[in-house]
Write a protein that holds these residues in place. Structure first.
Motif, PDB file in Angstrom:
ATOM      1  N   ASP A 155       4.967   7.071  -7.482  1.00  0.00           N
ATOM      2  CA  ASP A 155       4.402   5.725  -7.461  1.00  0.00           C
ATOM      3  C   ASP A 155       2.917   5.780  -7.756  1.00  0.00           C
ATOM      4  O   ASP A 155       2.251   6.803  -7.555  1.00  0.00           O
ATOM      5  N   THR A 156       2.384   4.700  -8.265  1.00  0.00           N
ATOM      6  CA  THR A 156       0.956   4.537  -8.508  1.00  0.00           C
ATOM      7  C   THR A 156       0.507   3.210  -7.921  1.00  0.00           C
ATOM      8  O   THR A 156       1.288   2.272  -7.813  1.00  0.00           O
ATOM      9  N   TRP A 157      -0.773   3.157  -7.533  1.00  0.00           N
ATOM     10  CA  TRP A 157      -1.356   1.939  -6.973  1.00  0.00           C
ATOM     11  C   TRP A 157      -2.401   1.397  -7.932  1.00  0.00           C
ATOM     12  O   TRP A 157      -3.119   2.154  -8.579  1.00  0.00           O
ATOM     13  N   ASP A 158      -2.490   0.107  -8.004  1.00  0.00           N
ATOM     14  CA  ASP A 158      -3.508  -0.561  -8.798  1.00  0.00           C
ATOM     15  C   ASP A 158      -4.386  -1.379  -7.869  1.00  0.00           C
ATOM     16  O   ASP A 158      -3.925  -2.375  -7.296  1.00  0.00           O
ATOM     17  N   MET A 159      -5.649  -0.928  -7.685  1.00  0.00           N
ATOM     18  CA  MET A 159      -6.574  -1.602  -6.784  1.00  0.00           C
ATOM     19  C   MET A 159      -7.789  -2.066  -7.571  1.00  0.00           C
ATOM     20  O   MET A 159      -8.625  -1.246  -7.966  1.00  0.00           O
ATOM     21  N   PRO A 160      -7.919  -3.351  -7.851  1.00  0.00           N
ATOM     22  CA  PRO A 160      -9.054  -3.856  -8.639  1.00  0.00           C
ATOM     23  C   PRO A 160     -10.376  -3.628  -7.927  1.00  0.00           C
ATOM     24  O   PRO A 160     -10.458  -3.558  -6.699  1.00  0.00           O
ATOM     25  N   VAL A 161     -11.445  -3.514  -8.718  1.00  0.00           N
ATOM     26  CA  VAL A 161     -12.787  -3.405  -8.162  1.00  0.00           C
ATOM     27  C   VAL A 161     -13.166  -4.731  -7.517  1.00  0.00           C
ATOM     28  O   VAL A 161     -12.931  -5.798  -8.082  1.00  0.00           O
ATOM     29  N   SER A 162     -13.764  -4.655  -6.328  1.00  0.00           N
ATOM     30  CA  SER A 162     -14.067  -5.876  -5.573  1.00  0.00           C
ATOM     31  C   SER A 162     -15.529  -5.910  -5.169  1.00  0.00           C
ATOM     32  O   SER A 162     -15.868  -6.046  -3.998  1.00  0.00           O
TER      33      SER A 162
END
Length: 209
Positions: A155-162
C-alpha cells in the motif's frame, strides 16, 4: 492456477488536529535556546501572552537564532532574530493570531496544519483489502476460478502538503497592526481549520485456482 492483481483506492477527508506557527521575533539581547522565552524582553512578552490565551509552555519552542551585526563578533547586547514554533489547537487560532498581530517585533512566516493521518490509515487499509477481496472473488467467479489466497500486497499513502506561507504580508503594513492594538482575537468570519483528502492505494496479487 493463476494470479489476479487488484488495485483498490480508498479516500477520506481528514480535519487538522492542530497548527504550527513559525515566527520570527526581533530582540536586542543574545540568549540561546529556551532561556530566551524568559530572558529576552520581546520573546518573553509574546510567550506570556500566548500562555494567557491557553498555549502551554511546552508548545512554544525556540528553534534557533539569527545574529545581525557589522563586526561579526558576538556581544551581549546586539540585534538578533529568534525563531519560534508555536503549536495551537484550531479553536485557539483566532486568539493566537490576535496576539501575534499586536506584536510589532513578531513576524509570522508560515502556518503548517497537523493531521492525524496514521489513525485514518488504520481504518482505510483494512477497508481497501476487504473491497479488493470482494472484487477479486467476483472477477474470479466470472472467469470460472476461485480465490485461494494472497501472494503479495502493498500500500501507499498520499498526504498533501499542508503549509500556508504568510510572508511578507500576513496582515499587511505596520499601520494595520497599530490600528488593531490590543483588539483581541483575529476573527475571519469562519472557523480556523483545514481539511485534506487522505488516500490509501492498495495493490494485491490474489492466487486463483
Amino acid at each position: 492456477m493463476g494470479v489476479l492483481r487488484i488495485q483498490q483506492k480508498e479516500q477520506q477527508d481528514v480535519t487538522a488536529v492542530s497548527a504550527k506557527l513559525y515566527l520570527e521575533v526581533a530582540g536586542e539581547t543574545l540568549v540561546m535556546g529556551t532561556a530566551a522565552t524568559e530572558r529576552v524582553k520581546e520573546v518573553r512578552e509574546v510567550t506570556q501572552q500566548l500562555q494567557a490565551v491557553g498555549i502551554p509552555p511546552t508548545q512554544i519552542q525556540v528553534r534557533g537564532v539569527e545574529i545581525s551585526n557589522r563586526t561579526g563578533l558576538l556581544a551581549k547586547q546586539q540585534r538578533a532574530r529568534f525563531l519560534l514554533v508555536v503549536e495551537a489547537q484550531p479553536e485557539l487560532l483566532s486568539q493566537v493570531l490576535g496576539v501575534l498581530a499586536d506584536q510589532k517585533h513578531v513576524d509570522l512566516q508560515r502556518l503548517e496544519w497537523i493531521f492525524d493521518d496514521f489513525e485514518v490509515s488504520l481504518r482505510l487499509g483494512p477497508r481497501a483489502m476487504q473491497r479488493a477481496r470482494q472484487r477479486a472473488e467476483a472477477i474470479a467467479q466470472a472467469a470460472g476460478h476461485r480465490v485461494v489466497g494472497v501472494l503479495n500486497a502493498s500500500d501507499t499513502w498520499d498526504m498533501p502538503v499542508s503549509t500556508v506561507n504568510l510572508q511578507p504580508e500576513w496582515l499587511g503594513q505596520d499601520t494595520q497592526r497599530a490600528s488593531r492594538a490590543r483588539s483581541g482575537p483575529l476573527e475571519a468570519g469562519v472557523p480556523y481549520t483545514s481539511t485534506h483528502v487522505f488516500t490509501v492505494q492498495l495493490t494485491v496479487d490474489f492466487q486463483l485456482e
